[in-house]
Every structure is written in C-alpha cells, then in structure tokens.
Scaffold this motif. Structure first.
Motif, mmCIF file in Angstrom:
data_model
loop_
_atom_site.group_PDB
_atom_site.id
_atom_site.type_symbol
_atom_site.label_atom_id
_atom_site.label_comp_id
_atom_site.label_asym_id
_atom_site.label_seq_id
_atom_site.Cartn_x
_atom_site.Cartn_y
_atom_site.Cartn_z
ATOM 1 N N GLY A 115 -67.513 18.851 98.795
ATOM 2 C CA GLY A 115 -66.384 19.230 99.647
ATOM 3 C C GLY A 115 -65.503 18.033 99.961
ATOM 4 N N LEU A 116 -66.121 16.885 100.235
ATOM 5 C CA LEU A 116 -65.345 15.671 100.503
ATOM 6 C C LEU A 116 -64.529 15.263 99.286
ATOM 7 C CD1 LEU A 116 -67.975 13.480 102.437
ATOM 8 C CD2 LEU A 116 -66.088 14.797 103.400
ATOM 9 N N ILE A 117 -65.129 15.430 98.103
ATOM 10 C CA ILE A 117 -64.426 15.074 96.870
ATOM 11 C C ILE A 117 -63.219 15.989 96.670
ATOM 12 C CG2 ILE A 117 -64.610 14.972 94.358
ATOM 13 C CD1 ILE A 117 -67.590 14.230 94.749
ATOM 14 N N LYS A 118 -63.397 17.278 96.982
ATOM 15 C CA LYS A 118 -62.307 18.245 96.801
ATOM 16 C C LYS A 118 -61.112 17.946 97.702
ATOM 17 C CE LYS A 118 -64.935 22.224 95.083
ATOM 18 N NZ LYS A 118 -65.378 23.617 95.366
ATOM 19 N N ILE A 119 -61.383 17.452 98.912
ATOM 20 C CA ILE A 119 -60.265 17.167 99.830
ATOM 21 C C ILE A 119 -59.666 15.784 99.570
ATOM 22 C CG2 ILE A 119 -61.188 18.687 101.607
ATOM 23 C CD1 ILE A 119 -62.122 16.224 103.144
ATOM 24 N N PHE A 135 -73.071 8.663 106.680
ATOM 25 C CA PHE A 135 -71.964 8.233 105.823
ATOM 26 C C PHE A 135 -72.373 7.088 104.896
ATOM 27 C CE2 PHE A 135 -69.718 10.896 108.677
ATOM 28 C CZ PHE A 135 -68.559 11.288 108.024
ATOM 29 N N ASP A 136 -73.446 6.364 105.272
ATOM 30 C CA ASP A 136 -73.971 5.340 104.367
ATOM 31 C C ASP A 136 -74.516 5.972 103.090
ATOM 32 O OD1 ASP A 136 -73.358 3.269 106.028
ATOM 33 O OD2 ASP A 136 -75.333 3.165 106.963
ATOM 34 N N MET A 137 -75.040 7.183 103.223
ATOM 35 C CA MET A 137 -75.544 7.891 102.048
ATOM 36 C C MET A 137 -74.414 8.624 101.329
ATOM 37 S SD MET A 137 -79.131 9.487 103.445
ATOM 38 C CE MET A 137 -79.673 9.879 101.788
ATOM 39 N N LEU A 138 -73.448 9.106 102.103
ATOM 40 C CA LEU A 138 -72.386 9.910 101.508
ATOM 41 C C LEU A 138 -71.508 9.112 100.560
ATOM 42 C CD1 LEU A 138 -71.184 12.086 104.544
ATOM 43 C CD2 LEU A 138 -72.479 12.846 102.549
ATOM 44 N N ASP A 139 -71.202 7.832 100.914
ATOM 45 C CA ASP A 139 -70.269 7.087 100.071
ATOM 46 C C ASP A 139 -70.823 6.882 98.660
ATOM 47 O OD1 ASP A 139 -72.218 5.254 100.735
ATOM 48 O OD2 ASP A 139 -70.876 3.845 101.729
ATOM 49 N N GLY A 140 -72.119 6.599 98.581
ATOM 50 C CA GLY A 140 -72.729 6.427 97.264
ATOM 51 C C GLY A 140 -72.729 7.708 96.453
ATOM 52 N N GLN A 141 -73.025 8.827 97.112
ATOM 53 C CA GLN A 141 -73.030 10.116 96.410
ATOM 54 C C GLN A 141 -71.632 10.550 96.006
ATOM 55 O OE1 GLN A 141 -76.019 10.456 95.176
ATOM 56 N NE2 GLN A 141 -75.947 12.659 95.531
ATOM 57 N N VAL A 142 -70.636 10.270 96.852
ATOM 58 C CA VAL A 142 -69.248 10.579 96.487
ATOM 59 C C VAL A 142 -68.859 9.796 95.236
ATOM 60 C CG1 VAL A 142 -66.831 10.300 97.191
ATOM 61 C CG2 VAL A 142 -68.500 11.234 98.810
ATOM 62 N N ALA A 143 -69.307 8.533 95.168
ATOM 63 C CA ALA A 143 -69.002 7.704 93.996
ATOM 64 C C ALA A 143 -69.667 8.256 92.746
ATOM 65 C CB ALA A 143 -69.449 6.267 94.247
ATOM 66 N N ARG A 144 -70.951 8.675 92.894
ATOM 67 C CA ARG A 144 -71.683 9.167 91.727
ATOM 68 C C ARG A 144 -71.183 10.533 91.272
ATOM 69 N NH1 ARG A 144 -75.800 5.991 94.165
ATOM 70 N NH2 ARG A 144 -76.204 7.565 95.751
ATOM 71 N N LEU A 145 -71.125 11.494 92.195
ATOM 72 C CA LEU A 145 -70.738 12.848 91.813
ATOM 73 C C LEU A 145 -69.260 12.943 91.448
ATOM 74 C CD1 LEU A 145 -72.708 15.052 94.402
ATOM 75 C CD2 LEU A 145 -73.371 14.379 92.088
ATOM 76 N N SER A 181 -88.551 10.165 96.840
ATOM 77 C CA SER A 181 -88.622 11.624 96.925
ATOM 78 C C SER A 181 -87.861 12.137 98.142
ATOM 79 C CB SER A 181 -90.090 12.074 96.994
ATOM 80 O OG SER A 181 -90.782 11.691 95.817
ATOM 81 N N LEU A 182 -88.035 11.461 99.276
ATOM 82 C CA LEU A 182 -87.308 11.851 100.485
ATOM 83 C C LEU A 182 -85.804 11.715 100.281
ATOM 84 C CD1 LEU A 182 -89.541 10.200 103.250
ATOM 85 C CD2 LEU A 182 -89.241 12.647 102.831
ATOM 86 N N GLN A 183 -85.402 10.625 99.623
ATOM 87 C CA GLN A 183 -83.980 10.398 99.378
ATOM 88 C C GLN A 183 -83.402 11.487 98.485
ATOM 89 O OE1 GLN A 183 -82.886 6.716 97.248
ATOM 90 N NE2 GLN A 183 -81.487 6.279 98.938
ATOM 91 N N LEU A 184 -84.144 11.859 97.441
ATOM 92 C CA LEU A 184 -83.670 12.924 96.558
ATOM 93 C C LEU A 184 -83.569 14.252 97.296
ATOM 94 C CD1 LEU A 184 -85.680 12.099 93.286
ATOM 95 C CD2 LEU A 184 -83.221 11.841 93.656
ATOM 96 N N GLY A 185 -84.550 14.508 98.208
ATOM 97 C CA GLY A 185 -84.500 15.731 99.001
ATOM 98 C C GLY A 185 -83.271 15.775 99.899
ATOM 99 N N ILE A 186 -82.936 14.630 100.503
ATOM 100 C CA ILE A 186 -81.744 14.557 101.360
ATOM 101 C C ILE A 186 -80.484 14.779 100.530
ATOM 102 C CG2 ILE A 186 -80.379 13.032 102.832
ATOM 103 C CD1 ILE A 186 -83.029 11.730 103.701
ATOM 104 N N TYR A 187 -80.470 14.193 99.323
ATOM 105 C CA TYR A 187 -79.303 14.364 98.468
ATOM 106 C C TYR A 187 -79.058 15.833 98.124
ATOM 107 C CZ TYR A 187 -78.873 9.309 97.639
ATOM 108 O OH TYR A 187 -78.675 7.968 97.777
ATOM 109 N N LYS A 188 -80.132 16.574 97.885
ATOM 110 C CA LYS A 188 -79.982 17.999 97.571
ATOM 111 C C LYS A 188 -79.329 18.749 98.731
ATOM 112 C CE LYS A 188 -83.811 18.368 94.274
ATOM 113 N NZ LYS A 188 -85.146 18.976 94.004
ATOM 114 N N VAL A 189 -79.654 18.324 99.956
ATOM 115 C CA VAL A 189 -79.089 18.988 101.143
ATOM 116 C C VAL A 189 -77.620 18.630 101.323
ATOM 117 C CG1 VAL A 189 -79.250 19.155 103.656
ATOM 118 C CG2 VAL A 189 -81.344 19.103 102.272
ATOM 119 N N ILE A 190 -77.284 17.336 101.122
ATOM 120 C CA ILE A 190 -75.921 16.888 101.434
ATOM 121 C C ILE A 190 -74.951 17.020 100.267
ATOM 122 C CG2 ILE A 190 -76.807 15.261 103.146
ATOM 123 C CD1 ILE A 190 -76.204 13.003 101.161
ATOM 124 N N ASN A 191 -75.458 17.292 99.042
ATOM 125 C CA ASN A 191 -74.562 17.347 97.888
ATOM 126 C C ASN A 191 -73.441 18.377 98.018
ATOM 127 O OD1 ASN A 191 -75.611 15.206 96.501
ATOM 128 N ND2 ASN A 191 -76.865 16.419 95.099
#
Length: 427
Positions: free
Chosen positions: A23-27, A77-87, A8-18
């Motif tokens: 933006g990272l994907i766009k650049i 950035f440990d969390m960002l790389d996985g989300q960049v891959a997924r999104l 649940s905490l991880q999903l909450g963090i993802y909502k904040v950083i998505n």
C-alpha cells in the motif's frame, strides 16, 4: 538456533506487514521517505519524554507509557523501509547508508528524551545506565559496520536494534499501565534494608540497566568475532602473498641461473606489447614479464645535490602500465623475496648489486667511461653488458608454478657502447 528463531520471527512479521508495504508503494512512498518518517516519530518519542519531565510529577507514569507506544510504532518503520526497498525494487547503496545514519540519529534522540526524563525526576542512577545503554547501542552498530567495511561479517550477539526497540517499547508501556493500577509511588521493601528494592519505575529502568550490560557485551563479542575473522583473512592473504612472491622469485632465480647456458634463436615472442618506460629520471634498467605489462624500474637513487645514496644506491618500484600506469612501491614480500636489490659498496663510487631472489648473479653499478654516467653491468656468456632490460617469457603453467620459457637480457656492449647486445637464454 537463536539466529534461525530470529529469522523465522522476522519472516513471520514480514508476512503480516507486506500488504501494508504494498500500500505504501502504491501511494508513492520511497524507502528514504519511510526512513525519514521513522526519524520524525522518534523525535516525537523524545518530545513525549521531555514533556513528561516538564509537566508531570514523579509518580505520573502515563508519559512513559505513551512514549513506549510511539517507540514501537516508530520501530515498525525501521522494518518497513527495507521491505519497501525490496518489494518496490528501489534498493540503492545510498538508501542503505541513509537508513543506517537515520537509525543512529533515531536511537540517540530517543535516549536523549529518556535520559532527560530520568534526570528531571531524580532517577540519577537509572539515567546513568540509560546513557551506558546508549553507548552500547552505538558500539553494537558501529562494530558491525566497521568490521563489514573491512570485509568481515559481524552480525551476532544479543540486543541488536530490533531487540532494543522492543525492550524499551514493551517495558515502557508496561510501566505506564502499572502506574495506572499500582500507582506511581508503589514500592517494595525488604526487612533489614533501609531502602526500597523495587518501585513502579523499576519496570522501565531495570530492563534499561540490563540493556546497558548486554549491548556492551554484544559490542565486545562482535569485536572478538571480527578479530578472529580479520586475523584469518590476514593469514590467508599473507600465505597467498608469500607463495606468490616465492614463486616469482623462484622463476626469476631459475631464469637467471640459466644465464651461463647457450643462447637460443629469437623465437616464441610474447603475445603482449610491452611499453618502453619513458621520462624516468636516472633509470638504470627495467624488468618485464608475462602475463601483464606492469614493469619493475631500477632507478639510481640520488640526493638533492645529485650524489648517489651510498646506503641505498638503487630505488626499485613498479610502473603499473596494466593499471592506468601508476607508480607504486614494492610490497614487503616483493621487496624481500622477488624484486628487491641487495647492495654492497665497493668504494670509489662502485657498488655490487644482487637480486634478493637470486644472489649468485653479481651486477655492478659504476660510472661508464663512455658517458661518465652510472649504469649497471653484468657478464653474460662471457660478454660484459650494460644492462638495459631483463625480460622473463612465461607461457602457461599455473599461478604457483609458471612455465618460464626463457630470459632475455638486452643492453649495450660495455666495450663498444654503440653495439646493442641481446642474449636470450633458454631455461
């Protein structure tokens, strides 16, 4: 409950950083690029601790605070790389491997800086615990990776990588802030004890000590969890293999028991086209059966001088024509319960052979008077035959109880080697 809270905490963090991730994907940043940035930031963490060791005194906690802040930023950035891959729909197997490898490098480099700082400022005991924490951290990750490589999920335990990053980052910042307000030399003494029980640096080193304990406990717990999973997996496989071998052995036994029955007309052939084994030296006979073309080869076992191995005159193996035609040894179960050959020396170069799945049908290995070569002979329907091929026709039934329709024995008449005999026996 704990896993659900963590998720649940991880999903909450993802909502904040998505939004930041998009933006990272766009650049144009790729997951591997984000992972590389995380490694560079962790190198920066080590640099801060090394500079603190070389340029500051024992009471200066500012470098620890800045190092902790960068630890948390790098951990993001440990969390960002996985989300960049997924999104960004950029997931790949190599990306997962690259992430895992660089995460290990990042953690080891970070601990290198921390240990260097602690040793330089004479916190020798704390530096030892930091090194033990590093060992535990590596083993937590390695145990999971190795277990999952063997097909067992292993994710439990405390002090996984996110918890380790947060613990070091938060308490390093807290230590840096405390150093500004309490001073780097703040100490607490207990009456009757000659040494201090707490100092400003303890805000950073006590959590590392606790981490040293918990990471290694987590690694051991994961090892125990993996042991249970692997033992259950092996037990299930053993049961399946035993049942499969026993059924195949039973099918072969039933078929061979019928060798004394009356022959039936040549009908109901297999829909498969079975290859004839070729270029196999010293081949005696072969066995084939539905539902695939994989073939059991029985081969005369000779030494380098061409003499028969008296202890083991027959070598039995697979030619797996259904699997790219590779040669493969029988498994232990197949050898003991289905296709293995029991041998008994009768002297003068003659041997008695029996299938492990059916010991009531004797076959005999000896030299033929016609060509002076070794062949296998058996008496089928009162006819002595030089066996060339045994075939089990299976149609329908189930994996555990196949419907064996007949067994076919093909070979030469022992009394007239030019005459081909085929005995098809209905089961």
């Amino acid at each position: 409950m704990k896993a659900n809270l963590r998720d649940s905490l991880q999903l909450g963090i993802y909502k904040v950083i998505n939004p930041f991730v998009r933006g990272l994907i766009k650049i144009g940043l790729t997951p591997n690029a984000v992972t590389t940035i995380g490694l560079i930031l962790n190198i920066g963490v080590a640099v801060i601790f090394v500079l603190g060791a070389e340029k500051s005194n024992r009471g200066d906690m500012s470098y620890i605070g800045w190092g902790g802040a960068l630890v948390l930023f790098a951990g993001l950035f440990d969390m960002l790389d996985g989300q960049v891959a997924r999104l960004g729909n950029m997931s790949s197997r190599f990306g997962a491997l690259y992430d895992s490898v660089l995460d290990r490098y990042s953690e080891m480099i970070m601990f290198l800086g921390i240990c260097y700082y602690l040793v330089s400022h004479h916190y020798f005991l704390s530096s030892l615990f930091a090194f033990i924490a590093l060992i535990g951290s590596m083993m937590v990750s390695y145990t999971r990776a190795r277990a999952e490589g063997l097909g067992v999920e292993c994710k439990g335990g405390l002090m996984q990588r996110p918890e380790r990053v947060v613990t070091i980052g938060v308490f390093a910042i807290a230590c840096g802030i405390a150093g500004q307000f309490l001073g780097g030399d703040y100490k607490i003494y207990v009456p009757g004890i000659s040494f201090h029980v707490f100092e400003t640096m303890s805000i950073f080193t006590i959590p590392i000590t606790i981490m040293a304990l918990l990471t290694n406990i987590t690694a051991v717990k994961r090892l125990q969890e993996a042991k249970k999973g692997l033992e259950a997996q092996e037990l299930a496989e053993k049961k399946i293999n035993n049942k499969a071998a026993l059924i195949v052995g039973f099918s072969l036994s039933v078929a061979l028991i019928g060798l004394g029955a009356m022959p039936v007309q040549a009908q109901d052939p297999s829909p498969l086209h079975f290859p004839v084994p070729k270029d196999i030296s010293n081949q005696l006979f072969y066995l084939q059966r539905d539902p695939n073309t994989n073939t059991i080869i029985c081969q005369l076992n000779v030494d380098k001088n061409g003499e028969v191995n008296v202890k083991e005159p027959v070598n039995v193996f697979w030619m797996r024509y259904g699997d790219q035609g590779e040669k493969k040894d029988l498994s232990y179960i197949q050898r003991k319960f289905a296709y293995g050959i029991l041998t008994k020396s009768l002297g003068k170069g003659e041997f008695e052979l029996r299938f492990t799945s059916h010991k009531n049908l004797p076959m005999y290995l000896n030299k033929s008077a016609a060509d002076k070569k070794y062949h296998v002979f058996a008496t089928i329907n009162n006819k002595k035959m030089q066996i060339d091929r045994i075939f089990l026709r299976i149609e329908g039934g189930s994996f555990w109880l196949p419907n064996v329709k007949y067994v076919e024995i093909k070979g030469l008449d022992a009394n007239n080697p030019t005459k081909v005999l085929i005995e098809r026996i209905k089961v």
